[in-house]
Write a protein that holds these residues in place. Structure first.
Motif, PDB file in Angstrom:
ATOM      1  N   GLY A  54       0.797  -1.219   0.000  1.00  0.00           N
ATOM      2  CA  GLY A  54       0.000   0.000   0.000  1.00  0.00           C
ATOM      3  C   GLY A  54       0.830   1.268   0.000  1.00  0.00           C
ATOM      4  N   LEU A  55       2.025   1.226  -0.587  1.00  0.00           N
ATOM      5  CA  LEU A  55       2.919   2.387  -0.595  1.00  0.00           C
ATOM      6  C   LEU A  55       2.749   3.210  -1.865  1.00  0.00           C
ATOM      7  N   ASP A  56       2.823   4.515  -1.720  1.00  0.00           N
ATOM      8  CA  ASP A  56       2.701   5.444  -2.835  1.00  0.00           C
ATOM      9  C   ASP A  56       4.013   5.456  -3.621  1.00  0.00           C
ATOM     10  N   VAL A  57       3.955   5.193  -4.915  1.00  0.00           N
ATOM     11  CA  VAL A  57       5.145   5.137  -5.762  1.00  0.00           C
ATOM     12  C   VAL A  57       5.076   6.246  -6.801  1.00  0.00           C
ATOM     13  N   GLY A  58       6.164   7.003  -6.931  1.00  0.00           N
ATOM     14  CA  GLY A  58       6.223   8.085  -7.902  1.00  0.00           C
ATOM     15  C   GLY A  58       6.391   7.582  -9.317  1.00  0.00           C
ATOM     16  N   VAL A  59       6.511   8.502 -10.265  1.00  0.00           N
ATOM     17  CA  VAL A  59       6.687   8.152 -11.679  1.00  0.00           C
ATOM     18  C   VAL A  59       8.137   7.712 -11.907  1.00  0.00           C
ATOM     19  N   PRO A  60       8.366   6.463 -12.289  1.00  0.00           N
ATOM     20  CA  PRO A  60       9.734   5.989 -12.491  1.00  0.00           C
ATOM     21  C   PRO A  60      10.315   6.512 -13.808  1.00  0.00           C
ATOM     22  N   PHE A  61      11.616   6.562 -13.900  1.00  0.00           N
ATOM     23  CA  PHE A  61      12.271   7.006 -15.143  1.00  0.00           C
ATOM     24  C   PHE A  61      13.684   6.422 -15.231  1.00  0.00           C
ATOM     25  N   TYR A  62      14.303   6.636 -16.383  1.00  0.00           N
ATOM     26  CA  TYR A  62      15.625   6.067 -16.673  1.00  0.00           C
ATOM     27  C   TYR A  62      16.652   7.189 -16.841  1.00  0.00           C
ATOM     28  N   ILE A  63      17.802   7.028 -16.176  1.00  0.00           N
ATOM     29  CA  ILE A  63      18.896   7.999 -16.284  1.00  0.00           C
ATOM     30  C   ILE A  63      20.037   7.368 -17.066  1.00  0.00           C
ATOM     31  N   GLU A  64      20.380   7.949 -18.191  1.00  0.00           N
ATOM     32  CA  GLU A  64      21.465   7.418 -19.008  1.00  0.00           C
ATOM     33  C   GLU A  64      22.815   7.909 -18.476  1.00  0.00           C
ATOM     34  N   LYS A  65      23.770   6.981 -18.368  1.00  0.00           N
ATOM     35  CA  LYS A  65      25.131   7.277 -17.899  1.00  0.00           C
ATOM     36  C   LYS A  65      25.110   7.907 -16.496  1.00  0.00           C
ATOM     37  N   GLY A  66      24.404   7.265 -15.604  1.00  0.00           N
ATOM     38  CA  GLY A  66      24.318   7.773 -14.239  1.00  0.00           C
ATOM     39  C   GLY A  66      25.238   7.041 -13.279  1.00  0.00           C
ATOM     40  N   ARG A  67      25.576   7.691 -12.178  1.00  0.00           N
ATOM     41  CA  ARG A  67      26.328   7.092 -11.075  1.00  0.00           C
ATOM     42  C   ARG A  67      25.417   7.028  -9.844  1.00  0.00           C
ATOM     43  N   VAL A  68      25.893   6.327  -8.815  1.00  0.00           N
ATOM     44  CA  VAL A  68      25.045   6.087  -7.641  1.00  0.00           C
ATOM     45  C   VAL A  68      24.582   7.383  -6.993  1.00  0.00           C
ATOM     46  N   ALA A  69      25.486   8.328  -6.848  1.00  0.00           N
ATOM     47  CA  ALA A  69      25.153   9.559  -6.121  1.00  0.00           C
ATOM     48  C   ALA A  69      24.176  10.457  -6.864  1.00  0.00           C
ATOM     49  N   VAL A  70      23.754  10.088  -8.080  1.00  0.00           N
ATOM     50  CA  VAL A  70      22.756  10.892  -8.783  1.00  0.00           C
ATOM     51  C   VAL A  70      21.427  10.856  -8.028  1.00  0.00           C
TER      52      VAL A  70
END
Length: 341
Positions: A237-253
């Motif tokens: 029952g958790l609210d989930v935001g709109v997912p998306f994809y980050i190209e060439k990303g690192r963890v700290a993004v």
């Protein structure tokens, strides 16, 4: 490569095969056709014919003359000595299990136990001062797979199937991405604008996907992990935001995402740095209320997600329970461990 060198090496191999073979030549009247042919690469050599049990090498002024190998039928018991007959059967066995390269080891039982417990290259043996040919070729193959994983791109069809829109970091190309990790930790201005326009603010959970250092990890695993995670969060029952994809990303993004959308928990599914055992391993990083300046100890990670490690579907379900724990204690990383105790 020098064509004369190729021909010289080929002739040398044929002559060695002739010397090492213990069975008789095929009859000159044999009508079986050649199954493997190679072009003679040079045209300035005098014509010479080398007849052997396995091959007939024809050299001459014509570039169209061939090196011919007779076609040995599988059911022809007269063409090979008894010791050579089980070759095909042995090759099938070797393809199913790792064969130790060390002959007459001091402790065969211990070596077998170690090989069964790790995929690492142990007990591979050597030929003189070099690795065995089979081992070396496998190493080169795994290395090439790792390079392809780093420099490859995620198929857009996968992103469309998962309904993930794409944004970029401040990286301009792969070479910059590898040399400047800090650029991969920051979103571009266009990406920030797109995220603010298309995503909901302050969701409980924000899922993001990035290729990281392995596009292969995303293509092989992310669909199962993502769908399983979504199902787990929905069941809770958790609210989930709109997912998306980050190209060439690192963890700290994920820190930039925390500043932009202010979610309670960010889940980043990202390709791991490929190794010589697996080039398709996926990691899931989780963080409670990420923001700029957050230290690595405040993040937590579930790594080694692939068919040879944690099964992707199982990993997605586990991540759902982990998110619930983070929300319960309002902490992640070292802080979560301390609060649990």
């Amino acid at each position: 490569m020098n064509p004369e060198l190729i021909e010289k090496i080929t002739r040398s191999i044929v002559e060695k095969l002739e010397k090492q073979s213990s069975f008789e030549q095929s009859s000159p009247t044999d009508k079986r056709q050649s199954s493997v042919t190679f072009w003679a690469h040079t045209s300035n050599a005098n014509k010479k014919v080398v007849n052997g049990p396995l091959a007939k090498v024809v050299e001459g002024n014509s570039a169209k003359e061939l090196i011919k190998f007779p076609n040995i039928q599988e059911n022809d018991s007269t063409s090979l000595p008894e010791s050579k007959m089980p070759i095909q059967q042995e090759e099938k066995i070797e393809s199913k299990q790792q064969v130790p390269g060390i002959k007459n080891p001091v402790n065969q039982e211990e070596l077998d136990t170690l090989i069964q417990k790790t995929p690492a290259r142990i007990g591979i043996g050597r030929a003189g001062l070099r690795p065995r040919t089979e081992t070396w070729l496998k190493f080169r193959y795994d290395h090439a797979a790792a390079v392809d994983a780093v420099y490859g791109n995620v198929n857009d069809d996968l992103l469309k199937r998962l309904n993930l829109f794409k944004v970029n970091t401040q990286v301009t190309d792969k070479e910059v991405y590898i040399r400047r990790p800090d650029y991969g930790r920051k979103l571009s201005d266009e990406a920030k604008k797109c995220i603010q326009e298309r995503c909901t603010k302050s969701p409980t959970v924000q899922i993001i996907v990035s290729d990281g250092l392995s596009s292969k990890a995303i293509e092989e695993n992310v669909e199962d992990v993502y769908l399983s995670l979504q199902q787990s969060l929905k069941s809770a029952g958790l609210d989930v935001g709109v997912p998306f994809y980050i190209e060439k990303g690192r963890v700290a993004v994920m820190d930039d995402i925390g500043e932009l959308l202010t979610p309670k928990v960010v889940v980043l599914l990202i390709g791991e740095r490929p190794g010589l055992i697996s080039a398709e391993s996926l990691s899931a990083y989780l963080c409670y209320e990420p923001k700029k300046g957050m230290i690595e100890a405040e993040r937590m990670v579930v790594s080694n997600i692939h068919k040879g490690g944690i099964p992707p579907v199982e990993a997605g379900a586990y991540l759902g329970t982990l998110v619930q724990k983070i929300l319960k204690y309002e902490a992640s990383g070292v802080s979560l461990v301390q609060k649990e105790q």
